[in-house]
Design a protein around this motif. Structure first.
Motif, PDB file in Angstrom:
ATOM      1  N   ARG A  50       0.672  -1.374  -0.102  1.00  0.00           N
ATOM      2  CA  ARG A  50       0.079  -0.012  -0.042  1.00  0.00           C
ATOM      3  C   ARG A  50       0.735   1.307  -0.109  1.00  0.00           C
ATOM      4  NH1 ARG A  50      -4.313   1.579   4.762  1.00  0.00           N
ATOM      5  NH2 ARG A  50      -5.132   3.687   3.748  1.00  0.00           N
ATOM      6  N   ASN A  51       0.401   2.260  -0.956  1.00  0.00           N
ATOM      7  CA  ASN A  51       1.028   3.504  -1.166  1.00  0.00           C
ATOM      8  C   ASN A  51       2.474   3.345  -1.592  1.00  0.00           C
ATOM      9  OD1 ASN A  51      -1.232   4.665   0.085  1.00  0.00           O
ATOM     10  ND2 ASN A  51      -0.361   4.685   2.081  1.00  0.00           N
ATOM     11  N   ASP A  52       3.015   2.086  -1.985  1.00  0.00           N
ATOM     12  CA  ASP A  52       4.220   2.526  -2.927  1.00  0.00           C
ATOM     13  C   ASP A  52       4.216   2.869  -4.306  1.00  0.00           C
ATOM     14  OD1 ASP A  52       5.892   1.126  -0.863  1.00  0.00           O
ATOM     15  OD2 ASP A  52       5.831  -0.892  -1.708  1.00  0.00           O
ATOM     16  N   ARG A  53       5.021   3.354  -4.911  1.00  0.00           N
ATOM     17  CA  ARG A  53       4.861   4.000  -6.017  1.00  0.00           C
ATOM     18  C   ARG A  53       5.410   3.177  -7.202  1.00  0.00           C
ATOM     19  NH1 ARG A  53       5.812   5.971  -1.698  1.00  0.00           N
ATOM     20  NH2 ARG A  53       8.061   5.956  -2.362  1.00  0.00           N
ATOM     21  N   VAL A  54       4.637   2.612  -8.300  1.00  0.00           N
ATOM     22  CA  VAL A  54       5.025   1.831  -9.381  1.00  0.00           C
ATOM     23  C   VAL A  54       4.930   2.470 -10.800  1.00  0.00           C
ATOM     24  CG1 VAL A  54       4.241  -0.216 -10.500  1.00  0.00           C
ATOM     25  CG2 VAL A  54       4.070  -0.257  -8.057  1.00  0.00           C
ATOM     26  N   LEU A  55       6.152   2.659 -11.446  1.00  0.00           N
ATOM     27  CA  LEU A  55       6.098   2.926 -12.918  1.00  0.00           C
ATOM     28  C   LEU A  55       5.637   2.198 -13.845  1.00  0.00           C
ATOM     29  CD1 LEU A  55       9.736   4.929 -12.812  1.00  0.00           C
ATOM     30  CD2 LEU A  55       7.439   5.840 -11.789  1.00  0.00           C
ATOM     31  N   VAL A  56       4.661   2.855 -14.906  1.00  0.00           N
ATOM     32  CA  VAL A  56       3.880   2.128 -16.000  1.00  0.00           C
ATOM     33  C   VAL A  56       4.830   2.607 -17.370  1.00  0.00           C
ATOM     34  CG1 VAL A  56       2.116   1.153 -17.055  1.00  0.00           C
ATOM     35  CG2 VAL A  56       2.118   1.504 -14.603  1.00  0.00           C
ATOM     36  N   ALA A  76      -1.082   0.284  -4.507  1.00  0.00           N
ATOM     37  CA  ALA A  76      -0.067   1.052  -4.729  1.00  0.00           C
ATOM     38  C   ALA A  76      -0.505   2.344  -5.553  1.00  0.00           C
ATOM     39  CB  ALA A  76       1.039   0.396  -5.283  1.00  0.00           C
ATOM     40  N   VAL A  77       0.408   3.301  -5.668  1.00  0.00           N
ATOM     41  CA  VAL A  77       0.178   4.228  -6.703  1.00  0.00           C
ATOM     42  C   VAL A  77       0.745   4.312  -8.136  1.00  0.00           C
ATOM     43  CG1 VAL A  77       0.693   6.930  -6.738  1.00  0.00           C
ATOM     44  CG2 VAL A  77       0.362   5.692  -4.447  1.00  0.00           C
ATOM     45  N   PHE A  78       0.078   4.308  -9.070  1.00  0.00           N
ATOM     46  CA  PHE A  78       0.667   4.317 -10.364  1.00  0.00           C
ATOM     47  C   PHE A  78       1.044   5.542 -11.003  1.00  0.00           C
ATOM     48  CE2 PHE A  78      -3.623   5.376 -11.684  1.00  0.00           C
ATOM     49  CZ  PHE A  78      -3.392   6.281 -12.778  1.00  0.00           C
ATOM     50  N   ASP A 158     -10.358   5.847  -0.434  1.00  0.00           N
ATOM     51  CA  ASP A 158     -10.241   6.588  -1.251  1.00  0.00           C
ATOM     52  C   ASP A 158      -9.299   8.179  -1.085  1.00  0.00           C
ATOM     53  OD1 ASP A 158     -11.969   8.431   0.174  1.00  0.00           O
ATOM     54  OD2 ASP A 158     -13.587   8.340  -1.363  1.00  0.00           O
ATOM     55  N   LEU A 159      -8.978   8.013   0.323  1.00  0.00           N
ATOM     56  CA  LEU A 159      -8.137   9.224   0.333  1.00  0.00           C
ATOM     57  C   LEU A 159      -6.643   9.143   0.204  1.00  0.00           C
ATOM     58  CD1 LEU A 159      -9.713  11.087   3.674  1.00  0.00           C
ATOM     59  CD2 LEU A 159      -9.604  11.758   1.330  1.00  0.00           C
ATOM     60  N   ASP A 160      -6.552   7.882  -0.295  1.00  0.00           N
ATOM     61  CA  ASP A 160      -5.054   7.345  -0.518  1.00  0.00           C
ATOM     62  C   ASP A 160      -4.435   8.012  -1.849  1.00  0.00           C
ATOM     63  OD1 ASP A 160      -4.809   5.905   1.716  1.00  0.00           O
ATOM     64  OD2 ASP A 160      -5.095   4.082   0.677  1.00  0.00           O
ATOM     65  N   LEU A 161      -3.369   8.270  -2.193  1.00  0.00           N
ATOM     66  CA  LEU A 161      -2.815   8.587  -3.415  1.00  0.00           C
ATOM     67  C   LEU A 161      -3.118   7.516  -4.439  1.00  0.00           C
ATOM     68  CD1 LEU A 161       0.589  10.361  -3.189  1.00  0.00           C
ATOM     69  CD2 LEU A 161      -1.655  11.466  -3.238  1.00  0.00           C
ATOM     70  N   ALA A 162      -3.664   7.896  -5.648  1.00  0.00           N
ATOM     71  CA  ALA A 162      -3.894   6.917  -6.694  1.00  0.00           C
ATOM     72  C   ALA A 162      -3.015   6.885  -7.848  1.00  0.00           C
ATOM     73  CB  ALA A 162      -5.456   7.187  -7.397  1.00  0.00           C
ATOM     74  N   MET A 163      -2.489   8.056  -8.298  1.00  0.00           N
ATOM     75  CA  MET A 163      -1.590   8.294  -9.200  1.00  0.00           C
ATOM     76  C   MET A 163      -0.805   9.455  -9.088  1.00  0.00           C
ATOM     77  SD  MET A 163      -3.564   9.843 -12.466  1.00  0.00           S
ATOM     78  CE  MET A 163      -4.736  11.421 -12.662  1.00  0.00           C
ATOM     79  N   LEU A 164       0.636   9.385  -9.448  1.00  0.00           N
ATOM     80  CA  LEU A 164       1.425  10.434  -9.604  1.00  0.00           C
ATOM     81  C   LEU A 164       1.850  10.552 -11.191  1.00  0.00           C
ATOM     82  CD1 LEU A 164       3.302  12.056  -7.370  1.00  0.00           C
ATOM     83  CD2 LEU A 164       4.877  10.285  -7.432  1.00  0.00           C
ATOM     84  N   ILE A 165       1.424  11.704 -11.419  1.00  0.00           N
ATOM     85  CA  ILE A 165       1.664  11.878 -12.720  1.00  0.00           C
ATOM     86  C   ILE A 165       2.561  13.110 -13.197  1.00  0.00           C
ATOM     87  CG2 ILE A 165      -0.512  13.218 -13.133  1.00  0.00           C
ATOM     88  CD1 ILE A 165      -0.698  12.006 -15.905  1.00  0.00           C
ATOM     89  N   TYR A 166       3.578  12.878 -13.828  1.00  0.00           N
ATOM     90  CA  TYR A 166       4.662  13.920 -13.858  1.00  0.00           C
ATOM     91  C   TYR A 166       4.276  14.975 -14.848  1.00  0.00           C
ATOM     92  CZ  TYR A 166       7.666  12.012 -10.323  1.00  0.00           C
ATOM     93  OH  TYR A 166       8.162  11.417  -9.173  1.00  0.00           O
ATOM     94  N   THR A 167       4.613  16.151 -14.598  1.00  0.00           N
ATOM     95  CA  THR A 167       4.393  17.144 -15.699  1.00  0.00           C
ATOM     96  C   THR A 167       5.365  17.183 -16.587  1.00  0.00           C
ATOM     97  OG1 THR A 167       5.698  18.676 -14.430  1.00  0.00           O
ATOM     98  CG2 THR A 167       3.135  18.744 -13.816  1.00  0.00           C
ATOM     99  N   SER A 168       5.213  17.861 -17.906  1.00  0.00           N
ATOM    100  CA  SER A 168       6.123  17.853 -18.898  1.00  0.00           C
ATOM    101  C   SER A 168       7.388  18.275 -18.687  1.00  0.00           C
ATOM    102  CB  SER A 168       5.356  18.299 -20.296  1.00  0.00           C
ATOM    103  OG  SER A 168       5.278  19.657 -20.022  1.00  0.00           O
ATOM    104  N   GLY A 169       7.451  19.162 -17.741  1.00  0.00           N
ATOM    105  CA  GLY A 169       8.855  19.779 -17.476  1.00  0.00           C
ATOM    106  C   GLY A 169       9.025  20.968 -18.294  1.00  0.00           C
ATOM    107  N   SER A 170       8.162  21.664 -18.799  1.00  0.00           N
ATOM    108  CA  SER A 170       7.950  22.754 -19.670  1.00  0.00           C
ATOM    109  C   SER A 170       8.745  24.013 -18.774  1.00  0.00           C
ATOM    110  CB  SER A 170       6.747  23.187 -20.350  1.00  0.00           C
ATOM    111  OG  SER A 170       6.019  23.410 -19.186  1.00  0.00           O
ATOM    112  N   THR A 171       8.712  23.974 -17.560  1.00  0.00           N
ATOM    113  CA  THR A 171       9.154  25.280 -16.813  1.00  0.00           C
ATOM    114  C   THR A 171      10.325  24.596 -15.787  1.00  0.00           C
ATOM    115  OG1 THR A 171       7.675  24.771 -15.014  1.00  0.00           O
ATOM    116  CG2 THR A 171       7.080  26.281 -16.786  1.00  0.00           C
ATOM    117  N   GLY A 172      10.938  23.532 -16.148  1.00  0.00           N
ATOM    118  CA  GLY A 172      12.351  22.795 -15.331  1.00  0.00           C
ATOM    119  C   GLY A 172      12.032  21.482 -15.336  1.00  0.00           C
ATOM    120  N   ARG A 173      12.322  20.992 -14.258  1.00  0.00           N
ATOM    121  CA  ARG A 173      12.313  19.411 -13.980  1.00  0.00           C
ATOM    122  C   ARG A 173      10.955  19.097 -13.686  1.00  0.00           C
ATOM    123  NH1 ARG A 173      16.189  15.813 -15.206  1.00  0.00           N
ATOM    124  NH2 ARG A 173      18.376  16.294 -14.485  1.00  0.00           N
TER     125      ARG A 173
END
Length: 517
Positions: A50-56, A76-78, A158-173
């Motif tokens: 639970r709450n671990d991150r997994v990259l797809v 986990a969090v995708f 349902d208050l757990d994190l579901a996803m971690l989606i990374y921005t495109s980095g248009s303003t930096g990292r």
């Protein structure tokens, strides 16, 4: 509701219905539910909790769909990663979110290996395909799916994190946008409400699942119990149109670059996609000329102009019946959302006054992963904090204005504003004029350093008419724009630089211009 319930609920009610068409295969809801259960069990057996991150790390393939729901079923969090991501960016994401596992396509394993370096302890599962270089502790995706079927009792809410989606980095990292199950459910519910989606809809998606606009086509479809036709790209539009006809597609999400490709196709007859019920657009506003052409090609089809950003998924939509009255508007707040403009003093702006757009709603992100400074910058107290003391709302950084009826109009990013001759120029205003010229297929406007002007307005144009000249473009702009807004230079390109999600990148265009000066 937790997102994995989207799938289990639909499988309970519509077990035999086609949920997904991808890679020349068809999957029922029961099959998707079973496959994701098996992969979830494999993840749990390999230490994902639970709450671990997994990259797809996949393109638009059926394995990516199974992976997303499997990660959620494991508690986990995708984190969906665009398949074009290079090793250095992937290494940054790995260091930033410390994933417990990476699910990747075989062809991408060299990138995974380069990004991980000597890191160990990360469970890796690779799809079937050419072996390439595989790091230690790599499992076969097919063997994971052949394992036992058992439910993972993770105890999440349902208050757990579901996803971690990374921005495109248009303003930096890139920054990891944190969304809970409740955030995602609220967004999906709101969008499907105004689109009037039903389980009978068939939605065709060519947008990357790593792009939230593409991802939500999946989430909304499964939540409804509808059907998703998943394609890898829009590189061959005629083939996509044939898929639309074959599958009886009712919903087609577009981005402006796709619309521009359609505009350049000369042999399309109005009504050629007869089963289509609606078309949506976001990522950037469609030029009015493109809207008019799409309405001609798709008579009777509801066309939704929308605005959103990763930090809250979707903010506004223009009801299709308003297109004739306000073709350049991105509309009103989506259901169960407030969207309003504030002026420089922090007060609600009067109609016509340009200010920053603020979003309030249950779909607003929790913040940026391990980046408190950036989180505090964009999640700030409500301007009317006495309504709900302590509440934080999203300051988008986008400049908007509203008309007297409350309809919103995008002006530009704060950081994009060009300061020339002491005047401020919104690139989008210049681009809107460029797009009214029949010879312009795509355009982007940037400000370039200039010793006299401070910044010079520069346009980059993809021609639909090979005879179009720089003088033609400048004369056209001079007829419609104030003097200080007219581009000082026009550069013709075969294509404009774009982000991984297909959005024209102003930052990359400016960098390219600087490099060749």
């Amino acid at each position: 509701m937790r997102i994995e319930r989207f799938l289990t609920n639909s499988a309970d009610v519509r077990a035999g219905k086609t949920a997904l068409v991808a890679d020349h295969r068809r999957f029922s809801y029961a099959e998707l539910d079973d496959l994701s259960d098996r992969l979830a069990a494999a993840l749990a057996c390999n230490g994902v909790k639970r709450n671990d991150r997994v990259l797809v790390f996949m393109d638009n393939c059926w394995e990516a769909v199974v992976s997303i729901f499997a990660v959620l079923k494991a508690g986990a969090v995708f984190s969906p990663i665009n398949a074009s991501t290079k090793a250095d960016k992937l290494a940054f994401i790995v260091a930033d979110c410390e994933p417990a596992a990476i699910l990747a396509q075989a062809r991408l394993m060299p990138v995974v290996a380069a990004a991980l370096g000597d890191k160990c302890g990360v469970f890796i599962a690779s799809t079937d395909g050419p072996d390439g270089h595989r790091p230690p502790n790599t499992a076969s995706f097919s063997k994971c799916l052949a394992g036992e079927v058992r439910k993972v009792d993770h105890g999440g809410i349902d208050l757990d994190l579901a996803m971690l989606i990374y921005t495109s980095g248009s303003t930096g990292r890139p920054k990891g946008v944190m969304m809970t199950h409740r955030n995602c459910d609220a967004a999906a519910d709101s969008i499907t409400t105004y689109l009037e989606n039903t389980p009978d809809d068939v939605i065709l998606n060519v947008l990357p699942l790593a792009f939230d606009y593409g991802l939500y086509q999946l989430l909304m479809t499964v939540r409804l119990g509808a059907t998703l036709v998943l394609e890898k790209s829009f590189a061959f539009p005629l083939a996509i149109f044939e898929r639309v006809r074959e599958e009886g597609v009712t919903g087609l999400p577009l981005v402006p670059t796709m619309a521009a490709m359609i505009m350049q196709m000369r042999d399309l007859e109005p009504g050629f996609l007869r089963g289509l019920r609606y078309v949506t657009n976001t990522a950037a506003a469609l030029p009015v000329a493109h809207i008019e052409r799409l309405r001609t090609l798709f008579p009777g089809v509801r066309l939704y102009s929308m605005y959103g950003l990763t930090e809250c998924k979707r903010c506004t939509y223009l009801p299709p019946e308003q297109l004739d009255l306000r073709p350049d508007s991105v509309g009103i707040a989506i259901p169960n959302t407030e969207a309003f403009v504030i002026d420089g003093d922090g007060n609600r702006a009067l109609p016509g006054v340009v200010g920053e757009l603020v979003i309030r709603g249950p779909h607003v992100m929790q913040g940026y992963w391990r980046n408190d400074a950036e989180t505090r910058r964009v999640l700030r107290p409500h301007p009317g904090s006495n309504l709900n003391p302590g509440e934080r709302v999203l300051y988008t950084g986008d400049l908007f204005r509203a008309d007297a009826e409350g309809f919103l109009y995008f002006v530009g990013r704060k950081d994009d504003i060009i300061k020339t001759r002491g005047e401020k120029v919104a690139p989008k205003e210049v681009e809107a004029v460029l797009y009214t010229h029949a010879g312009v297929a795509e355009a982007v406007v940037v400000g370039l350093p200039d010793p006299v002007l401070g910044q010079a307005v520069a346009a980059f144009v993809v021609r639909s008419d090979p005879a179009l000249s720089e003088k033609d473009v400048i004369r056209h702009c001079a007829r419609h724009l104030e003097d200080f807004m007219i581009p000082k230079s026009v550069e013709f390109c075969t294509e404009l630089p774009k982000t991984d999600t297909g959005k024209i990148s102003r930052r990359l265009a400016a960098a390219l211009a600087e490099a060749v000066r």
